[in-house]
Design a protein around this motif. Structure first.
Motif, PDB file in Angstrom:
ATOM      1  N   GLY A 112      27.345  39.947  65.736  1.00 36.63           N
ATOM      2  CA  GLY A 112      28.568  40.814  66.219  1.00 36.63           C
ATOM      3  C   GLY A 112      29.921  39.907  66.682  1.00 36.63           C
ATOM      4  O   GLY A 112      30.896  40.048  66.243  1.00 36.63           O
ATOM      5  N   ALA A 113      29.323  39.147  67.733  1.00 41.33           N
ATOM      6  CA  ALA A 113      30.346  38.216  68.257  1.00 41.33           C
ATOM      7  C   ALA A 113      30.913  37.140  67.188  1.00 41.33           C
ATOM      8  O   ALA A 113      32.247  36.822  67.222  1.00 41.33           O
ATOM      9  CB  ALA A 113      29.824  37.273  69.266  1.00 41.33           C
ATOM     10  N   ALA A 114      30.071  36.534  66.410  1.00 40.47           N
ATOM     11  CA  ALA A 114      30.491  35.578  65.175  1.00 40.47           C
ATOM     12  C   ALA A 114      31.586  36.496  64.305  1.00 40.47           C
ATOM     13  O   ALA A 114      32.770  35.807  64.067  1.00 40.47           O
ATOM     14  CB  ALA A 114      29.291  35.134  64.528  1.00 40.47           C
ATOM     15  N   LEU A 115      31.281  37.564  63.900  1.00 39.58           N
ATOM     16  CA  LEU A 115      32.391  38.439  63.094  1.00 39.58           C
ATOM     17  C   LEU A 115      33.592  38.727  63.915  1.00 39.58           C
ATOM     18  O   LEU A 115      34.775  38.378  63.288  1.00 39.58           O
ATOM     19  CB  LEU A 115      31.626  39.570  62.663  1.00 39.58           C
ATOM     20  CG  LEU A 115      30.403  39.589  61.731  1.00 39.58           C
ATOM     21  CD1 LEU A 115      29.836  40.823  61.336  1.00 39.58           C
ATOM     22  CD2 LEU A 115      31.078  38.746  60.335  1.00 39.58           C
TER      23      LEU A 115
ATOM     24  N   VAL B  47      31.757  29.429  70.116  1.00 38.20           N
ATOM     25  CA  VAL B  47      32.047  29.939  71.437  1.00 38.20           C
ATOM     26  C   VAL B  47      32.050  31.364  71.577  1.00 38.20           C
ATOM     27  O   VAL B  47      31.311  31.885  72.565  1.00 38.20           O
ATOM     28  CB  VAL B  47      33.323  29.200  71.640  1.00 38.20           C
ATOM     29  CG1 VAL B  47      33.761  29.962  73.031  1.00 38.20           C
ATOM     30  CG2 VAL B  47      33.608  28.166  71.869  1.00 38.20           C
ATOM     31  N   SER B  48      32.503  32.196  70.662  1.00 37.49           N
ATOM     32  CA  SER B  48      32.172  33.464  70.649  1.00 37.49           C
ATOM     33  C   SER B  48      30.760  34.151  70.570  1.00 37.49           C
ATOM     34  O   SER B  48      30.353  34.893  71.483  1.00 37.49           O
ATOM     35  CB  SER B  48      32.938  34.207  69.463  1.00 37.49           C
ATOM     36  OG  SER B  48      34.200  34.334  70.014  1.00 37.49           O
ATOM     37  N   SER B  49      29.926  33.378  69.777  1.00 37.52           N
ATOM     38  CA  SER B  49      28.420  33.777  69.926  1.00 37.52           C
ATOM     39  C   SER B  49      27.764  33.368  71.069  1.00 37.52           C
ATOM     40  O   SER B  49      27.048  34.326  71.697  1.00 37.52           O
ATOM     41  CB  SER B  49      27.847  32.945  68.695  1.00 37.52           C
ATOM     42  OG  SER B  49      28.476  33.223  67.446  1.00 37.52           O
ATOM     43  N   SER B  50      28.223  32.135  71.570  1.00 39.00           N
ATOM     44  CA  SER B  50      27.490  31.857  72.890  1.00 39.00           C
ATOM     45  C   SER B  50      27.762  32.925  73.871  1.00 39.00           C
ATOM     46  O   SER B  50      27.244  33.372  74.680  1.00 39.00           O
ATOM     47  CB  SER B  50      27.487  30.794  73.261  1.00 39.00           C
ATOM     48  OG  SER B  50      28.516  29.856  72.512  1.00 39.00           O
TER      49      SER B  50
ATOM     50  N   ALA C 152      40.201  29.271  68.440  1.00 41.03           N
ATOM     51  CA  ALA C 152      40.723  28.992  67.213  1.00 41.03           C
ATOM     52  C   ALA C 152      41.848  28.300  67.399  1.00 41.03           C
ATOM     53  O   ALA C 152      42.255  27.235  66.932  1.00 41.03           O
ATOM     54  CB  ALA C 152      40.632  30.173  66.413  1.00 41.03           C
ATOM     55  N   LEU C 153      42.677  28.861  68.227  1.00 44.70           N
ATOM     56  CA  LEU C 153      44.065  28.610  68.474  1.00 44.70           C
ATOM     57  C   LEU C 153      43.960  27.218  69.419  1.00 44.70           C
ATOM     58  O   LEU C 153      44.523  26.171  68.729  1.00 44.70           O
ATOM     59  CB  LEU C 153      44.708  29.404  69.614  1.00 44.70           C
ATOM     60  CG  LEU C 153      46.250  28.724  69.916  1.00 44.70           C
ATOM     61  CD1 LEU C 153      47.216  28.657  68.765  1.00 44.70           C
ATOM     62  CD2 LEU C 153      47.014  29.846  70.920  1.00 44.70           C
ATOM     63  N   ILE C 154      43.051  26.990  70.360  1.00 47.43           N
ATOM     64  CA  ILE C 154      42.952  25.789  70.928  1.00 47.43           C
ATOM     65  C   ILE C 154      42.397  24.639  69.835  1.00 47.43           C
ATOM     66  O   ILE C 154      42.953  23.458  69.875  1.00 47.43           O
ATOM     67  CB  ILE C 154      41.985  25.752  72.257  1.00 47.43           C
ATOM     68  CG1 ILE C 154      42.844  26.690  73.180  1.00 47.43           C
ATOM     69  CG2 ILE C 154      41.480  24.263  72.730  1.00 47.43           C
ATOM     70  CD1 ILE C 154      41.508  27.074  74.159  1.00 47.43           C
TER      71      ILE C 154
ATOM     72  N   ILE D 216      34.740  27.570  62.744  1.00 48.10           N
ATOM     73  CA  ILE D 216      33.373  27.146  63.421  1.00 48.10           C
ATOM     74  C   ILE D 216      33.335  27.198  65.114  1.00 48.10           C
ATOM     75  O   ILE D 216      32.386  27.783  65.433  1.00 48.10           O
ATOM     76  CB  ILE D 216      32.598  25.913  62.724  1.00 48.10           C
ATOM     77  CG1 ILE D 216      32.464  25.917  61.238  1.00 48.10           C
ATOM     78  CG2 ILE D 216      31.684  25.476  63.329  1.00 48.10           C
ATOM     79  CD1 ILE D 216      32.311  24.784  60.552  1.00 48.10           C
ATOM     80  N   CYS D 217      34.461  26.577  65.394  1.00 49.16           N
ATOM     81  CA  CYS D 217      34.853  26.539  66.902  1.00 49.16           C
ATOM     82  C   CYS D 217      34.412  27.756  67.298  1.00 49.16           C
ATOM     83  O   CYS D 217      33.920  28.251  68.224  1.00 49.16           O
ATOM     84  CB  CYS D 217      35.785  25.727  67.228  1.00 49.16           C
ATOM     85  SG  CYS D 217      35.653  23.970  66.964  1.00 49.16           S
TER      86      CYS D 217
END
Lengths: 307, 370
Positions: A211-214, A82-85, A53-55, A77-78
């Motif tokens: 889980g990763a998206a949250l 990234v986290s979900s993948s 998110a920061l990037i 969204i980014c």
């Protein structure tokens, strides 16, 4: 009146942190509910979400974008993608090959993954604290004059509302949708669900992705709320969220929500009426007490021994 | 065969010994040990330029006890292992006075060797209290200790006549040590301390702490620790409208605090060693540096200069080149140096070393606080 304002302020502080813990705790609790393992790399997924998110925010600011809702939406969204993948890849690489073995093996694999991701970010982003721009500033103030003033910032309101929306959507997804029903079936009996034609591998992947998206949502929110990120960002947060999940009853989604809020409030009350030094003592003491007296947690169902 | 070899070795040994003796009679070697290469070499440059300038100027004025000072340079890369090698080489080279080392982690192991071998060492840069805490006789420094900043900060705070002060620390050796020193000095001065509390290093959420500070209605908050925590506290305090001035030690005074706290770092008070090159009595010396095209403003240039000067004046005061006599003279005398009047206590620390309170700005610059 003074004391009441002070109490309410600490309650708000606690509820803010608590909702964020709850968002992270969902990842622990869902994975545990479905395959009965604790995904210790989840805290790192959250940290990666915050970095992404920061990037994204830095990139958009550099491009000259200034419309706040757009920046936040794109960053969100980014971070979620990234986290979900990451969550999906971690499951595929580190957990699926060892699934069905002894319980300890996936656990150790998870700890290894956590160390790997932490050090990867150390190398890729450096070990220094990176400042997060304050995008949502200002807030409401209650109380007047010289006396203690209670403040409720827009950032805190954003955290409450976002958590509430995420939780509602998640509950509806689990209870109403076809995939949600499959999730529940897999969590009740993985073998039987598989026999009935549910693609269990896919359902398990979906669990990790959600889980990763949250966690990514929490990463963006808390990064903005606290003001900085570093590679160790996810470690303590992960432990706290895990505590929240156990407190509420691991495997139960409303339990994770409740556990997060209780943990957040008890931490801020300890800091305010006792001393900040005892904050972690209280939260982890709570974990030990729950494990001793009610191992299934507040809302957890007692596990029936399967034969 | 063996006898002739033995003779040869003896002959060489004797001639080396003679050469060494002849060498020592005419001049006094001053070892300068610090990082010439490696990640902190820029600090080493300051050390060498200050020490060499002092040696030149003392030699111009006729040297010490009629003998010239000769610099011998050693590179320790600020690495503890290399520092030990350097110390052993110094012993073999017959050097009896050392200006160095720079990093506390190098100074510590090297000083064990110097003390055992009877070599006098003055470090111009190591601030760890441990260096002089072991009861050694020959180990000195020309810089303050981490623990000296506390009283300086406390005196400044007391002078502002605040009604209430809060003290927060990060529960670590450095931070809690300084915070405790601040608290004790403030108590002696009769300032009310509303809070003394620890936070966990690495923590991110300070909202409860800030609410408590607001409730306590403090004017000043002293933070013992490093910039990652203080940066977040400043930023979160600004967002919660906490109206208090923050103060911290050297450990918070670097540019990283600006990247974390942003505008909220404006007006932060920090204790740092003073800029000796801005003192009026040093202007002649500053010109000498500028004439050589060197910069005297680095924090360790004039402390290194003072270290050489102290060795020279110690030898003259003792009227002896034995390091133990020189150490004795340093402990009993009073010396005027570019870093001020130097008096040593039993441990080898300066009885007073000035730290100055600076006001930090959000662009990374600093100005002396009123």
């Amino acid at each position: 009146m003074q004391d009441l304002l002070y109490f309410s302020q600490q309650l708000i502080n606690g509820l803010t942190i608590g909702s964020a813990y709850a968002l992270i705790a969902i990842g622990y609790t869902m994975v545990y509910g479905i395959i009965g393992m604790i995904n210790f790399a989840h805290g790192e997924i959250y940290m990666i979400g915050a970095y992404t998110a920061l990037i994204a925010i830095t990139g958009m600011t550099a491009l000259g974008l200034a419309w706040l809702p757009l920046i936040l939406l794109v960053a969100l969204i980014c971070a979620m993608i990234v986290s979900s993948s990451m969550g999906w890849a971690v499951e595929r690489v580190a957990y699926r090959p060892v699934r069905g073995r002894h319980r300890l093996i996936p656990l150790i694999s998870a700890i290894g993954m956590s160390i790997f991701l932490q050090n990867y970010v150390h190398l890729a982003q450096g070990s220094r604290n990176v400042g997060f721009p304050a995008l949502i500033e200002g807030g409401f103030t209650f109380g007047s004059g010289e006396a203690f003033q209670m403040s409720l910032s827009y950032m805190q309101i954003t955290i409450f509302i976002t958590t509430l929306i995420c939780m509602t959507v998640l509950s509806m997804f689990i209870s109403r949708s076809r995939t949600g029903r499959a999730c529940r079936a897999v969590s009740q009996d993985l073998g039987m669900a598989s026999l009935l034609g549910i693609d269990t591998n896919r359902i398990i992947s979906v669990t990790f992705v959600i889980g990763a998206a949250l966690a990514a949502v929490a990463g963006l929110l808390l990064g903005m709320y606290y003001g900085s990120v570093d590679p160790l960002f996810g470690f303590i947060a992960g432990l706290k969220a895990f505590t929240a999940a156990v407190l509420g009853g691991i495997g139960s989604i409303p339990g994770a929500m409740l556990g997060g809020l209780i943990l957040g409030v008890s931490e801020s009350m300890t800091s305010s009426y006792l001393s900040g030094e005892y904050k972690d003592v209280v939260s982890f003491g709570l974990l030990i007490l729950i494990l001793l007296f009610k191992p299934t947690g507040l809302l957890g169902k007692p596990e029936v021994e399967k034969i | 065969m063996t006898t002739s070899l033995k003779k040869l070795v003896t002959a060489i040994g004797a001639s080396v010994a003679l050469m060494g003796a002849g060498h020592a009679a005419a001049e006094i070697q001053i070892g300068i040990a610090g990082p010439v290469t490696g990640p902190v070499a820029q600090y080493g440059d300051m050390q060498f330029s200050g020490a060499l300038m002092a040696i030149d100027r003392i030699n111009e004025q006729g040297g010490v006890l009629g003998e010239k000072l000769v610099p011998v340079e050693y590179d320790d890369v600020c690495d503890p292992k290399q520092a030990v090698t350097v110390a052993n080489r110094l012993v073999n080279d017959g050097v009896r006075y050392v200006v160095g080392h720079l990093c506390s982690s190098s100074t510590q192991p090297a000083s064990d060797i110097y003390e055992d071998e009877g070599i006098l060492m003055i470090t111009p840069a190591s601030t760890s209290p441990e260096v002089t805490a072991r009861g050694y006789e020959l180990i000195f420094r020309t810089i303050g200790l981490d623990s000296m900043q506390g009283p300086v900060a406390a005196n400044y705070l007391a002078d502002q006549n605040p009604e209430r002060v809060a003290i927060v620390h990060d529960k670590q050796q450095y931070g809690e040590g300084i915070a405790t020193a601040v608290r004790d000095t403030l108590k002696d001065k009769g300032v009310e301390i509303a809070m003394f509390e620890g936070v966990t290093a690495g923590d991110k959420d300070f909202s409860s702490l800030i609410t408590k500070l607001k409730q306590a209605d403090v004017e000043y908050v002293y933070f013992g620790g490093y910039h990652p925590e203080l940066g977040l506290i400043l930023r979160q305090a600004r967002q919660a409208n906490l109206d208090a001035t923050f103060m911290g030690p050297e450990g918070v005074g670097n540019n990283d605090i600006n990247t974390i706290a942003g505008d909220a770092s404006e007006g932060l008070l920090v204790t740092l060693p003073p800029s000796f090159d801005e003192k009026e009595e040093n202007q002649e010396l500053v010109k000498a540096f500028e004439a050589k095209n060197e910069d005297p403003s680095g924090p360790f240039v004039l402390t290194s200069y003072a270290a050489v000067q102290l060795i020279a004046e110690g030898i003259e005061a003792a009227d002896s080149k034995d390091p133990f006599d020189v150490a004795e003279a340093l402990r009993s005398g009073t010396f005027e140096t570019p870093i001020g009047t130097v008096e040593y206590d039993e441990a080898g620390d300066m009885k007073s070393f000035e730290f100055v309170v600076y006001e930090w700005h959000s662009d990374g610059s600093k100005t002396p606080a009123k």
